[in-house]
Design a protein around this motif. Structure first.
Motif, PDB file in Angstrom:
ATOM      1  N   ARG A  65      -6.647   1.996   0.082  1.00  0.00           N
ATOM      2  CA  ARG A  65      -5.261   1.670  -0.289  1.00  0.00           C
ATOM      3  C   ARG A  65      -5.095   0.293  -0.925  1.00  0.00           C
ATOM      4  O   ARG A  65      -4.127  -0.407  -0.683  1.00  0.00           O
ATOM      5  CB  ARG A  65      -4.339   1.851   0.899  1.00  0.00           C
ATOM      6  CG  ARG A  65      -4.374   3.303   1.415  1.00  0.00           C
ATOM      7  CD  ARG A  65      -3.461   3.500   2.550  1.00  0.00           C
ATOM      8  NE  ARG A  65      -2.102   3.637   1.963  1.00  0.00           N
ATOM      9  CZ  ARG A  65      -1.111   4.227   2.586  1.00  0.00           C
ATOM     10  NH1 ARG A  65      -1.269   4.705   3.781  1.00  0.00           N
ATOM     11  NH2 ARG A  65       0.064   4.315   2.014  1.00  0.00           N
ATOM     12  N   ARG A  97      -8.069   6.157  -2.330  1.00  0.00           N
ATOM     13  CA  ARG A  97      -6.907   6.419  -1.471  1.00  0.00           C
ATOM     14  C   ARG A  97      -7.129   5.946  -0.039  1.00  0.00           C
ATOM     15  O   ARG A  97      -6.188   5.567   0.628  1.00  0.00           O
ATOM     16  CB  ARG A  97      -6.556   7.899  -1.493  1.00  0.00           C
ATOM     17  CG  ARG A  97      -5.796   8.285  -2.745  1.00  0.00           C
ATOM     18  CD  ARG A  97      -4.886   9.464  -2.465  1.00  0.00           C
ATOM     19  NE  ARG A  97      -3.728   9.439  -3.304  1.00  0.00           N
ATOM     20  CZ  ARG A  97      -3.602  10.130  -4.418  1.00  0.00           C
ATOM     21  NH1 ARG A  97      -4.581  10.887  -4.838  1.00  0.00           N
ATOM     22  NH2 ARG A  97      -2.483  10.069  -5.107  1.00  0.00           N
ATOM     23  N   THR A  98      -8.352   5.945   0.439  1.00  0.00           N
ATOM     24  CA  THR A  98      -8.585   5.562   1.836  1.00  0.00           C
ATOM     25  C   THR A  98      -8.437   4.063   2.062  1.00  0.00           C
ATOM     26  O   THR A  98      -7.922   3.644   3.086  1.00  0.00           O
ATOM     27  CB  THR A  98      -9.974   6.027   2.325  1.00  0.00           C
ATOM     28  OG1 THR A  98     -10.970   5.540   1.441  1.00  0.00           O
ATOM     29  CG2 THR A  98     -10.042   7.535   2.398  1.00  0.00           C
ATOM     30  N   ASP A 111       0.825  -1.200   0.000  1.00  0.00           N
ATOM     31  CA  ASP A 111       0.000   0.000   0.000  1.00  0.00           C
ATOM     32  C   ASP A 111       0.867   1.261   0.000  1.00  0.00           C
ATOM     33  O   ASP A 111       0.480   2.292  -0.556  1.00  0.00           O
ATOM     34  CB  ASP A 111      -1.013  -0.005   1.140  1.00  0.00           C
ATOM     35  CG  ASP A 111      -0.393  -0.059   2.521  1.00  0.00           C
ATOM     36  OD1 ASP A 111       0.815  -0.304   2.643  1.00  0.00           O
ATOM     37  OD2 ASP A 111      -1.153   0.146   3.499  1.00  0.00           O
ATOM     38  N   THR A 112       2.060   1.177   0.551  1.00  0.00           N
ATOM     39  CA  THR A 112       2.983   2.313   0.528  1.00  0.00           C
ATOM     40  C   THR A 112       3.439   2.600  -0.897  1.00  0.00           C
ATOM     41  O   THR A 112       3.447   3.754  -1.337  1.00  0.00           O
ATOM     42  CB  THR A 112       4.211   2.032   1.430  1.00  0.00           C
ATOM     43  OG1 THR A 112       3.742   1.744   2.751  1.00  0.00           O
ATOM     44  CG2 THR A 112       5.160   3.210   1.455  1.00  0.00           C
ATOM     45  N   VAL A 115      -6.067   2.640  -6.506  1.00  0.00           N
ATOM     46  CA  VAL A 115      -6.228   4.082  -6.668  1.00  0.00           C
ATOM     47  C   VAL A 115      -6.552   4.353  -8.126  1.00  0.00           C
ATOM     48  O   VAL A 115      -5.883   3.852  -9.027  1.00  0.00           O
ATOM     49  CB  VAL A 115      -4.959   4.858  -6.235  1.00  0.00           C
ATOM     50  CG1 VAL A 115      -5.089   6.337  -6.579  1.00  0.00           C
ATOM     51  CG2 VAL A 115      -4.707   4.674  -4.754  1.00  0.00           C
ATOM     52  N   ALA A 141       0.898   6.496  -7.281  1.00  0.00           N
ATOM     53  CA  ALA A 141      -0.182   7.441  -7.590  1.00  0.00           C
ATOM     54  C   ALA A 141       0.313   8.881  -7.474  1.00  0.00           C
ATOM     55  O   ALA A 141       0.054   9.712  -8.358  1.00  0.00           O
ATOM     56  CB  ALA A 141      -1.372   7.198  -6.666  1.00  0.00           C
ATOM     57  N   ARG A 142       1.051   9.185  -6.427  1.00  0.00           N
ATOM     58  CA  ARG A 142       1.593  10.548  -6.249  1.00  0.00           C
ATOM     59  C   ARG A 142       2.594  10.897  -7.353  1.00  0.00           C
ATOM     60  O   ARG A 142       2.614  12.020  -7.851  1.00  0.00           O
ATOM     61  CB  ARG A 142       2.259  10.694  -4.894  1.00  0.00           C
ATOM     62  CG  ARG A 142       1.298  10.845  -3.757  1.00  0.00           C
ATOM     63  CD  ARG A 142       2.027  11.289  -2.488  1.00  0.00           C
ATOM     64  NE  ARG A 142       1.184  11.136  -1.332  1.00  0.00           N
ATOM     65  CZ  ARG A 142       0.218  11.995  -0.986  1.00  0.00           C
ATOM     66  NH1 ARG A 142      -0.021  13.029  -1.741  1.00  0.00           N
ATOM     67  NH2 ARG A 142      -0.506  11.785   0.105  1.00  0.00           N
ATOM     68  N   GLU A 182       0.561   4.159  -3.025  1.00  0.00           N
ATOM     69  CA  GLU A 182       0.422   5.607  -2.827  1.00  0.00           C
ATOM     70  C   GLU A 182       1.562   6.368  -3.499  1.00  0.00           C
ATOM     71  O   GLU A 182       1.343   7.416  -4.112  1.00  0.00           O
ATOM     72  CB  GLU A 182       0.363   5.935  -1.335  1.00  0.00           C
ATOM     73  CG  GLU A 182       0.194   7.400  -1.032  1.00  0.00           C
ATOM     74  CD  GLU A 182      -1.065   8.035  -1.594  1.00  0.00           C
ATOM     75  OE1 GLU A 182      -1.049   9.260  -1.855  1.00  0.00           O
ATOM     76  OE2 GLU A 182      -2.079   7.325  -1.793  1.00  0.00           O
ATOM     77  N   THR A 217     -10.306  11.537  -8.170  1.00  0.00           N
ATOM     78  CA  THR A 217      -9.504  10.426  -7.657  1.00  0.00           C
ATOM     79  C   THR A 217     -10.383   9.591  -6.739  1.00  0.00           C
ATOM     80  O   THR A 217     -11.307  10.094  -6.121  1.00  0.00           O
ATOM     81  CB  THR A 217      -8.270  10.903  -6.860  1.00  0.00           C
ATOM     82  OG1 THR A 217      -8.701  11.629  -5.723  1.00  0.00           O
ATOM     83  CG2 THR A 217      -7.369  11.778  -7.699  1.00  0.00           C
TER      84      THR A 217
END
Length: 126
Positions: free
Chosen positions: A84, A81-82, A53-54, A87, A60-61, A57, A78
């Motif tokens: 994870r 994100r919550t 999940d890290t 995304v 995606a960023r 994120e 989007t």
């Protein structure tokens, strides 16, 4: 605001998305070209996998940063994100899906668009 020509070019936007994915070592990057399909919801679906999940994120960023750096654009919408696990970044003409591996297998988006022109991308830039 940056160049409006880039904002209108879904091919360029797709390339920027892939570059953002590659920058964070996303796996199994697939570009589905939907331009020739009748009633397609976008020009491209771009899908990749993350190992955690890290990383999900981070990928995606990275995509958001790469696109904004060149075009000045942010995603229209989007989702995910919550939880994870998946995304979604919607740039209207280009829709980005960043999945955890097991979620990607479960949803199998590539199979839904079997008529699309499919490109498999190297995980790291050349």
């Amino acid at each position: 605001m940056k160049s409006t020509l880039v904002r209108q070019d879904s091919d360029t936007l797709a390339d920027l998305v892939v570059r953002g994915m590659q920058d964070k070592k996303a796996a199994d990057i697939v570009v589905l070209n939907l331009k020739e399909l009748k009633n397609a919801v976008a020009d491209y679906f771009i899908i990749c996998s993350a190992n955690s999940d890290t990383q999900l994120e981070a990928v995606a960023r990275s995509v958001e940063e790469e696109v904004e750096k060149v075009t000045g654009e942010s995603p229209w919408q989007t989702e995910g994100r919550t939880n994870r696990e998946w995304v979604l970044l919607d740039y209207v003409d280009v829709v980005v899906h960043v999945f955890l591996r097991d979620r990607r297998k479960f949803y199998a988006l590539e199979e839904l668009w079997g008529d699309a022109d499919i490109s498999y991308i190297e995980s790291e830039p050349a």
